[in-house]
Every structure is written in C-alpha cells, then in structure tokens.
Design a protein around this motif. Structure first.
Motif, PDB file in Angstrom:
ATOM      1  N   HIS A  47     -10.574   2.354   5.600  1.00 14.22           N
ATOM      2  CA  HIS A  47     -10.415   3.107   4.423  1.00 14.22           C
ATOM      3  C   HIS A  47     -10.572   4.497   4.804  1.00 14.22           C
ATOM      4  CE1 HIS A  47     -14.300   1.285   3.978  1.00 14.22           C
ATOM      5  NE2 HIS A  47     -14.711   2.634   3.643  1.00 14.22           N
ATOM      6  N   ASP A  48     -11.473   4.839   5.718  1.00 15.32           N
ATOM      7  CA  ASP A  48     -11.950   6.118   6.143  1.00 15.32           C
ATOM      8  C   ASP A  48     -10.407   6.954   6.737  1.00 15.32           C
ATOM      9  OD1 ASP A  48     -14.475   6.248   5.423  1.00 15.32           O
ATOM     10  OD2 ASP A  48     -15.125   6.979   7.462  1.00 15.32           O
ATOM     11  N   ASP A  49      -9.716   6.187   7.589  1.00 16.36           N
ATOM     12  CA  ASP A  49      -8.673   6.794   8.293  1.00 16.36           C
ATOM     13  C   ASP A  49      -7.603   6.818   7.088  1.00 16.36           C
ATOM     14  OD1 ASP A  49      -9.004   6.673  11.132  1.00 16.36           O
ATOM     15  OD2 ASP A  49      -9.544   4.683  10.408  1.00 16.36           O
ATOM     16  N   ILE A  50      -7.383   5.989   6.276  1.00 21.80           N
ATOM     17  CA  ILE A  50      -6.292   5.847   4.942  1.00 21.80           C
ATOM     18  C   ILE A  50      -6.693   7.043   4.211  1.00 21.80           C
ATOM     19  CG2 ILE A  50      -5.572   4.769   2.794  1.00 21.80           C
ATOM     20  CD1 ILE A  50      -6.295   2.104   4.443  1.00 21.80           C
ATOM     21  N   LEU A  51      -7.798   7.461   3.930  1.00 25.74           N
ATOM     22  CA  LEU A  51      -8.179   8.466   3.009  1.00 25.74           C
ATOM     23  C   LEU A  51      -7.928  10.001   3.439  1.00 25.74           C
ATOM     24  CD1 LEU A  51     -11.513   6.897   1.219  1.00 25.74           C
ATOM     25  CD2 LEU A  51      -9.472   7.525   0.362  1.00 25.74           C
ATOM     26  N   SER A  52      -8.149   9.841   4.932  1.00 25.80           N
ATOM     27  CA  SER A  52      -7.911  11.371   5.610  1.00 25.80           C
ATOM     28  C   SER A  52      -6.453  11.781   5.313  1.00 25.80           C
ATOM     29  CB  SER A  52      -8.384  11.169   7.207  1.00 25.80           C
ATOM     30  OG  SER A  52      -7.481  10.301   7.882  1.00 25.80           O
ATOM     31  N   PHE A  53      -5.668  10.843   5.078  1.00 24.01           N
ATOM     32  CA  PHE A  53      -3.986  11.198   5.058  1.00 24.01           C
ATOM     33  C   PHE A  53      -3.811  11.434   3.551  1.00 24.01           C
ATOM     34  CE2 PHE A  53      -4.045   8.359   8.753  1.00 24.01           C
ATOM     35  CZ  PHE A  53      -3.884   9.308   9.864  1.00 24.01           C
ATOM     36  N   GLY A  54      -4.835  11.574   2.762  1.00 24.04           N
ATOM     37  CA  GLY A  54      -4.619  11.612   1.272  1.00 24.04           C
ATOM     38  C   GLY A  54      -3.951  10.665   0.545  1.00 24.04           C
ATOM     39  N   VAL A  55      -4.364   9.266   1.213  1.00 25.01           N
ATOM     40  CA  VAL A  55      -3.843   8.231   0.659  1.00 25.01           C
ATOM     41  C   VAL A  55      -4.919   7.285  -0.081  1.00 25.01           C
ATOM     42  CG1 VAL A  55      -2.647   5.834   0.806  1.00 25.01           C
ATOM     43  CG2 VAL A  55      -1.755   8.051   2.167  1.00 25.01           C
ATOM     44  N   LYS A  56      -4.847   6.898  -1.256  1.00 24.43           N
ATOM     45  CA  LYS A  56      -5.969   6.294  -1.872  1.00 24.43           C
ATOM     46  C   LYS A  56      -5.613   4.846  -2.182  1.00 24.43           C
ATOM     47  CE  LYS A  56      -7.384  10.714  -3.979  1.00 24.43           C
ATOM     48  NZ  LYS A  56      -7.677  11.679  -5.122  1.00 24.43           N
ATOM     49  N   PRO A  57      -6.186   4.006  -1.420  1.00 23.99           N
ATOM     50  CA  PRO A  57      -5.906   2.380  -1.447  1.00 23.99           C
ATOM     51  C   PRO A  57      -6.347   2.034  -2.833  1.00 23.99           C
ATOM     52  CG  PRO A  57      -7.860   2.919  -0.078  1.00 23.99           C
ATOM     53  CD  PRO A  57      -7.537   4.412  -0.367  1.00 23.99           C
ATOM     54  N   LEU A  58      -5.595   0.995  -3.170  1.00 21.96           N
ATOM     55  CA  LEU A  58      -5.735   0.240  -4.513  1.00 21.96           C
ATOM     56  C   LEU A  58      -7.213  -0.433  -4.547  1.00 21.96           C
ATOM     57  CD1 LEU A  58      -2.334  -1.195  -4.972  1.00 21.96           C
ATOM     58  CD2 LEU A  58      -3.393   0.793  -6.058  1.00 21.96           C
ATOM     59  N   ALA A  59      -7.443  -1.018  -3.017  1.00 21.23           N
ATOM     60  CA  ALA A  59      -8.674  -1.798  -2.877  1.00 21.23           C
ATOM     61  C   ALA A  59      -9.473  -1.458  -1.525  1.00 21.23           C
ATOM     62  CB  ALA A  59      -8.478  -3.420  -3.198  1.00 21.23           C
ATOM     63  N   HIS A 144      -6.739   5.607  14.426  1.00 20.28           N
ATOM     64  CA  HIS A 144      -6.339   6.414  13.451  1.00 20.28           C
ATOM     65  C   HIS A 144      -4.955   6.668  13.585  1.00 20.28           C
ATOM     66  CE1 HIS A 144      -7.143   9.972  10.894  1.00 20.28           C
ATOM     67  NE2 HIS A 144      -6.220  10.820  11.714  1.00 20.28           N
ATOM     68  N   LEU A 145      -4.240   6.494  14.887  1.00 18.28           N
ATOM     69  CA  LEU A 145      -3.019   6.882  15.164  1.00 18.28           C
ATOM     70  C   LEU A 145      -2.023   5.580  14.531  1.00 18.28           C
ATOM     71  CD1 LEU A 145      -2.926   8.207  18.897  1.00 18.28           C
ATOM     72  CD2 LEU A 145      -2.255   9.396  16.776  1.00 18.28           C
ATOM     73  N   ILE A 146      -2.261   4.464  14.866  1.00 13.61           N
ATOM     74  CA  ILE A 146      -1.772   3.137  14.275  1.00 13.61           C
ATOM     75  C   ILE A 146      -1.888   3.400  12.608  1.00 13.61           C
ATOM     76  CG2 ILE A 146      -2.176   0.955  13.751  1.00 13.61           C
ATOM     77  CD1 ILE A 146      -3.391   0.257  16.611  1.00 13.61           C
ATOM     78  N   ILE A 147      -2.885   3.631  11.895  1.00 13.95           N
ATOM     79  CA  ILE A 147      -2.836   3.737  10.633  1.00 13.95           C
ATOM     80  C   ILE A 147      -2.095   4.880  10.080  1.00 13.95           C
ATOM     81  CG2 ILE A 147      -4.467   4.025   8.547  1.00 13.95           C
ATOM     82  CD1 ILE A 147      -6.516   2.459   9.993  1.00 13.95           C
ATOM     83  N   GLY A 148      -2.248   6.066  10.906  1.00 10.13           N
ATOM     84  CA  GLY A 148      -1.202   7.119  10.479  1.00 10.13           C
ATOM     85  C   GLY A 148       0.222   6.861  10.512  1.00 10.13           C
TER      86      GLY A 148
END
Length: 308
Positions: A47-59, A144-148
């Motif tokens: 979720h740290d990586d997800i949030l760093s792209f401005g995306v907010k996960p549902l869970a 980070h690259l994979i999630i991005g």
C-alpha cells in the motif's frame, strides 16, 4: 525549459494509460486490459507503493503497529481522507475482499502461496510476488516498478526509482565515514538475539550507505535472511555500528542485557535503537519510508560512527 517539462508531463500521462499490459509472477502471467480503478492491497507493504502513485486502495492488509488504516506517518499525507477497509494481517479474508468487487488485487509483498493465489485470482486478477526473489527479499525498487506498471504508472515509477537511488548515492558520498565500517542490524526475538543477513532489505540499506555486513552473519544465516544465535555469542555484533531493531528500553530489559554490557559495542556507545517508528520505516522499506529513514536515521548513524 517549460516546453521540456510540458513534454515530459505529457509523456508520463500517455505512459500512464498504456494498456493492456502483462506482468509475469511466480504463479503465471497477469494481463491487465484497462486501467484498474478498484484496488485491494494484500501485500504487507504494497500500500505504500500504491499510495505513492496517488491511488487509494479500497482495502489494505494490516501488518503491525496499530496505525490508522494500516498506514504509517510517512504515507499518511498520500492517504489523505480516504478510509480503506483494514484487512487482517495473517489470514486472508476472501469474503471481505470479494465484497469490495476489486478489479485488481496486489500482493507483491504478501509471500502468498499458490493456494492463496488461486482463491484470490478467482475473485479478481491478482498480482503475486515475482518468481525471481525469495519471500521478504524483493528489493524496494523492483516492487515499486512492478506495482507502478500494474497501475499504469511505469514512467512515474521509473522517475521515483531514479530519484531515490540518486538520493541514496548522494547520501553515501556525503558520509565517507560510513565507508567500509562494519555494521549489523540486530534484533532480540523469542529470548534470543540475532542479526539480519546481507540479503535482508534492512542490511541492504546499510550497504547502500557504505557499511559492510560481516560475513559471519551470512554464514550463520545460511539460506535464511536472518541469523539467530545464543546470548553468549553477542560478540558477533562487535562492529563499528549496531542497529537494534527495537527501542533502547526493550533491549535493556531483555535477558541478554547482562551479556550486552560486557561487549565493546556497548562500552563504546556504538548502538543505535530504531524505536517503533523508525523501526517501522526500516521494516517497510518502501519508496516512501526510505525517504523517512534518510532524514531520521542517517544523522544518528553519523554521530555514532564519529565516536572513537
């Protein structure tokens, strides 16, 4: 200069919608046909990586630390006023995940097994850990690259990685006193001391700064990413710096305290105690938490290594 920045922004924007994409992982290949909008994070630190792209996960899958929504201070600005569902840390709640109707489940840092993957993938396309790395040893920049890429932000992920790697290199150059000094990331768990091997991400951070992790720790660890040993072998920690993944109070109250006070690293005040917050950043070891570590840990390490 402005037109160059404009072109760069346009390039990032175009790259952000380059679908479909494919990502290989340890259980197969994930194909994402269009930009995912409903994200569930089941990795312990993804979720740290997800949030760093401005995306907010549902869970978000909780890990430890009793932080609101499982998000630690270095990522709370990115979370903003979002209120994701907090999933249990150990057992995956498939019903809760399915109820959210995600279009992508991200579990790069989950260490999920194949059975768990199959159950998750039956709910929504699931990104499992990469095949190349052992559990808990995926480098921060690889994750980070994979999630991005999965989220459609490959160009931005590359910018993040390039920028932070440059910052790490600059920090190393600014602290020649770290170079070739021995260091150990130590812990005390289940009434036994230990230290992390070079393959562990926390040790890798010290290596990136110029420190050397003693070979003896790797020899004891074998194939594992950590080495546990008896209290009588605390001499293994006799290095230029000992970074305890704990508070000072925790280590001083441990049964190993008597042995520790006989050690040169104790007498020469060569210890650094992470405490809960820096320890959390050290363990998450994400794009966001590493920046926090550079601000909080490096100045303290500089003071310790300067001591005679």
């Amino acid at each position: 200069m402005k037109w160059i920045i404009g072109l760069l922004s346009l390039w990032v924007s175009v790259s952000a919608i380059a679908f479909p994409i494919e990502l290989a992982h340890k259980y197969g290949t994930l194909t994402i046909d269009k930009k995912p909008l409903r994200i569930v994070s089941v990795g312990h630190v993804d979720h740290d990586d997800i949030l760093s792209f401005g995306v907010k996960p549902l869970a978000i899958r909780d890990w430890y630390g009793s932080q609101s929504y499982g998000v630690w201070p270095w990522a709370q600005a990115q979370l903003g006023d979002a209120k994701p569902i907090l999933l249990k840390p150990r057992i995956l709640d498939y019903e809760a995940i399915a109820a959210l109707k995600p279009d992508l489940i991200i579990g790069v840092s989950s260490a999920m097994n194949e059975k768990e993957y199959q159950k998750l993938n039956a709910i929504a396309p699931t990104l499992a850990p990469p095949a190349k790395y052992e559990d808990w040893t995926i480098p921060w920049y690889v994750r980070h690259l994979i999630i991005g890429k999965a989220l459609g932000f490959s160009a931005l992920a590359e910018q993040h990685v390039t920028s932070l790697q440059a910052q790490l290199a600059k920090t190393k150059a600014q602290h020649p006193e770290f170079h070739n000094k021995t260091a150990a990331v130590a812990f005390y768990y289940n009434k036994q001391p230990g230290a992390y091997a070079t393959k562990d991400l926390r040790s890798q951070f010290l290596i990136d700064l110029g420190f050397i992790i003693p070979k003896e720790i790797d020899q004891i660890a074998g194939d594992a990413f950590y080495a546990s040993f008896s209290e009588e072998r605390l001499d293994i920690l006799n290095n230029d710096v000992v970074v305890w993944l704990a508070s000072k109070e925790t280590i001083e109250s441990a049964s190993t305290a008597v042995f520790r006070k006989r050690m040169p690293f104790y007498k020469n005040k060569k210890e650094y105690f992470t405490g809960d917050l820096v320890g959390g950043a050290f363990s998450f070891f994400s794009y966001l938490s590493i920046q926090y570590l550079l601000d909080e840990m490096v100045p303290e390490l500089a003071v310790i290594t300067a001591k005679e």
